[in-house]
Design a protein around this motif. Structure first.
Motif, PDB file in Angstrom:
ATOM      1  N   TYR A   1       0.815  -0.828  -0.166  1.00 40.38           N
ATOM      2  CA  TYR A   1      -0.374  -0.285   0.527  1.00 40.38           C
ATOM      3  C   TYR A   1       1.272   1.351   0.195  1.00 40.38           C
ATOM      4  CZ  TYR A   1      -4.199  -3.387   1.567  1.00 40.38           C
ATOM      5  OH  TYR A   1      -4.482  -3.909   1.826  1.00 40.38           O
ATOM      6  N   ARG A   2       0.336   2.154  -0.631  1.00 36.39           N
ATOM      7  CA  ARG A   2       0.954   3.009  -0.509  1.00 36.39           C
ATOM      8  C   ARG A   2       0.691   4.162   0.868  1.00 36.39           C
ATOM      9  NH1 ARG A   2      -1.976   6.421  -6.012  1.00 36.39           N
ATOM     10  NH2 ARG A   2      -2.675   7.393  -3.901  1.00 36.39           N
ATOM     11  N   LEU A   3       1.070   4.484   1.626  1.00 40.24           N
ATOM     12  CA  LEU A   3       0.893   5.810   3.220  1.00 40.24           C
ATOM     13  C   LEU A   3      -0.488   6.409   3.153  1.00 40.24           C
ATOM     14  CD1 LEU A   3       4.457   6.910   3.275  1.00 40.24           C
ATOM     15  CD2 LEU A   3       3.414   5.187   4.102  1.00 40.24           C
ATOM     16  N   ASP A   4      -1.253   6.312   1.930  1.00 40.82           N
ATOM     17  CA  ASP A   4      -2.584   6.682   2.610  1.00 40.82           C
ATOM     18  C   ASP A   4      -3.569   5.260   2.084  1.00 40.82           C
ATOM     19  OD1 ASP A   4      -2.796   6.237  -0.548  1.00 40.82           O
ATOM     20  OD2 ASP A   4      -3.190   7.876  -1.671  1.00 40.82           O
ATOM     21  N   CYS A   5      -3.036   4.258   1.728  1.00 38.81           N
ATOM     22  CA  CYS A   5      -3.108   2.906   2.137  1.00 38.81           C
ATOM     23  C   CYS A   5      -4.072   2.575   0.782  1.00 38.81           C
ATOM     24  CB  CYS A   5      -4.332   2.785   3.658  1.00 38.81           C
ATOM     25  SG  CYS A   5      -3.471   2.163   4.707  1.00 38.81           S
ATOM     26  N   VAL A   6      -3.846   2.838  -0.131  1.00 44.23           N
ATOM     27  CA  VAL A   6      -4.442   2.780  -1.880  1.00 44.23           C
ATOM     28  C   VAL A   6      -3.433   1.905  -2.205  1.00 44.23           C
ATOM     29  CG1 VAL A   6      -4.912   3.718  -4.111  1.00 44.23           C
ATOM     30  CG2 VAL A   6      -5.253   4.871  -2.418  1.00 44.23           C
ATOM     31  N   ARG A   7      -3.696   0.948  -2.340  1.00 43.32           N
ATOM     32  CA  ARG A   7      -2.632  -0.405  -3.156  1.00 43.32           C
ATOM     33  C   ARG A   7      -2.526   0.153  -3.995  1.00 43.32           C
ATOM     34  NH1 ARG A   7      -5.449  -6.304  -3.919  1.00 43.32           N
ATOM     35  NH2 ARG A   7      -3.843  -7.373  -4.779  1.00 43.32           N
ATOM     36  N   VAL A   8      -0.881  -0.471  -4.297  1.00 42.55           N
ATOM     37  CA  VAL A   8       0.239  -0.482  -5.429  1.00 42.55           C
ATOM     38  C   VAL A   8      -0.256  -1.327  -6.349  1.00 42.55           C
ATOM     39  CG1 VAL A   8       2.034  -0.860  -6.220  1.00 42.55           C
ATOM     40  CG2 VAL A   8       1.994   0.350  -3.805  1.00 42.55           C
ATOM     41  N   GLN A   9       0.027  -0.689  -7.795  1.00 45.89           N
ATOM     42  CA  GLN A   9      -0.319  -1.718  -8.637  1.00 45.89           C
ATOM     43  C   GLN A   9       0.344  -2.594  -9.091  1.00 45.89           C
ATOM     44  OE1 GLN A   9      -3.958  -2.969  -9.051  1.00 45.89           O
ATOM     45  NE2 GLN A   9      -4.571  -2.043  -7.457  1.00 45.89           N
ATOM     46  N   GLY A  10       0.267  -3.588 -10.048  1.00 47.07           N
ATOM     47  CA  GLY A  10       1.587  -4.304 -11.046  1.00 47.07           C
ATOM     48  C   GLY A  10       2.673  -5.342 -10.209  1.00 47.07           C
ATOM     49  N   VAL A  11       2.697  -5.011  -8.779  1.00 45.15           N
ATOM     50  CA  VAL A  11       3.509  -5.797  -8.324  1.00 45.15           C
ATOM     51  C   VAL A  11       3.271  -7.651  -8.122  1.00 45.15           C
ATOM     52  CG1 VAL A  11       3.588  -4.254  -6.331  1.00 45.15           C
ATOM     53  CG2 VAL A  11       2.210  -6.122  -6.134  1.00 45.15           C
ATOM     54  N   THR A  12       4.723  -8.234  -7.690  1.00 48.54           N
ATOM     55  CA  THR A  12       4.633  -9.256  -8.331  1.00 48.54           C
ATOM     56  C   THR A  12       4.326 -10.577  -7.417  1.00 48.54           C
ATOM     57  OG1 THR A  12       4.882  -9.717 -10.129  1.00 48.54           O
ATOM     58  CG2 THR A  12       4.706 -11.673  -9.642  1.00 48.54           C
ATOM     59  N   VAL A  13       3.448 -11.063  -6.639  1.00 46.66           N
ATOM     60  CA  VAL A  13       4.007 -12.194  -5.206  1.00 46.66           C
ATOM     61  C   VAL A  13       3.829 -13.424  -5.575  1.00 46.66           C
ATOM     62  CG1 VAL A  13       2.612 -12.751  -3.785  1.00 46.66           C
ATOM     63  CG2 VAL A  13       2.071 -10.320  -3.993  1.00 46.66           C
ATOM     64  N   THR A  14       5.409 -13.901  -5.299  1.00 49.52           N
ATOM     65  CA  THR A  14       5.953 -15.687  -5.185  1.00 49.52           C
ATOM     66  C   THR A  14       5.921 -15.798  -4.073  1.00 49.52           C
ATOM     67  OG1 THR A  14       7.775 -14.845  -6.093  1.00 49.52           O
ATOM     68  CG2 THR A  14       5.860 -14.839  -7.933  1.00 49.52           C
TER      69      THR A  14
END
Length: 151
Positions: free
Chosen positions: A77-90
């Protein structure tokens, strides 16, 4: 470590509760239930350049069974708690989680863990403490721990 239902805003504002233990019951020699059903690992992370956040899981007693992440639920999340898009989770089989493609900046990271992944396994004779070490671009960012013990 935070209990079920904790939000990014609660963590950011310092109003989230802390979860210190997962309690299990046994049937025969195996864990047949564990409570609470999920928990969160939160951390504030800073990346000076784009890169990755890694959570390395370990435990006392050398118990080989990791606590698994729930359905790829690792969020930046950004510090305003908006989700960051485009990350990859493994996630790998030993419980380690990597979040890649994170832009440079300051963030709040959340990973939702499912202790139900311990159900069906024979627990160690003593309680076990799970540790979660967080690094941002290979620089230590923080850590958390939770004890797993019999009810």
């Amino acid at each position: 470590m935070a209990p079920t239902g904790t939000t990014c805003q609660q963590f950011r504002d310092g109003s989230s509760l802390t979860l210190s233990a997962e309690l299990y019951s046994k049937k025969a020699n195996s864990i047949n239930s564990i409570s609470p059903g999920v928990f969160f690992l939160y951390d504030g992370v800073n990346l000076s350049t784009a890169g990755s956040i890694t959570i390395t899981e370990s435990n006392t007693n050398s118990w080989s069974q990791p606590i698994g992440m729930q359905k790829d639920q690792a969020i930046v999340y950004r510090l305003d708690c908006v989700r960051v898009q485009g990350v990859t989770v493994t996630a790998n089989s030993n419980g380690d989680v990597t979040i890649s493609n994170v832009p440079a900046g300051s963030y709040i990271m959340s990973v939702k863990y499912d202790p139900g992944t311990l159900v069906g396994f024979t627990p160690p004779t003593a309680s076990t403490t799970y540790q979660f070490a967080i690094t941002a671009n290979s620089i230590s960012s923080g850590s958390g721990g939770i004890i797993v013990k019999k009810k």
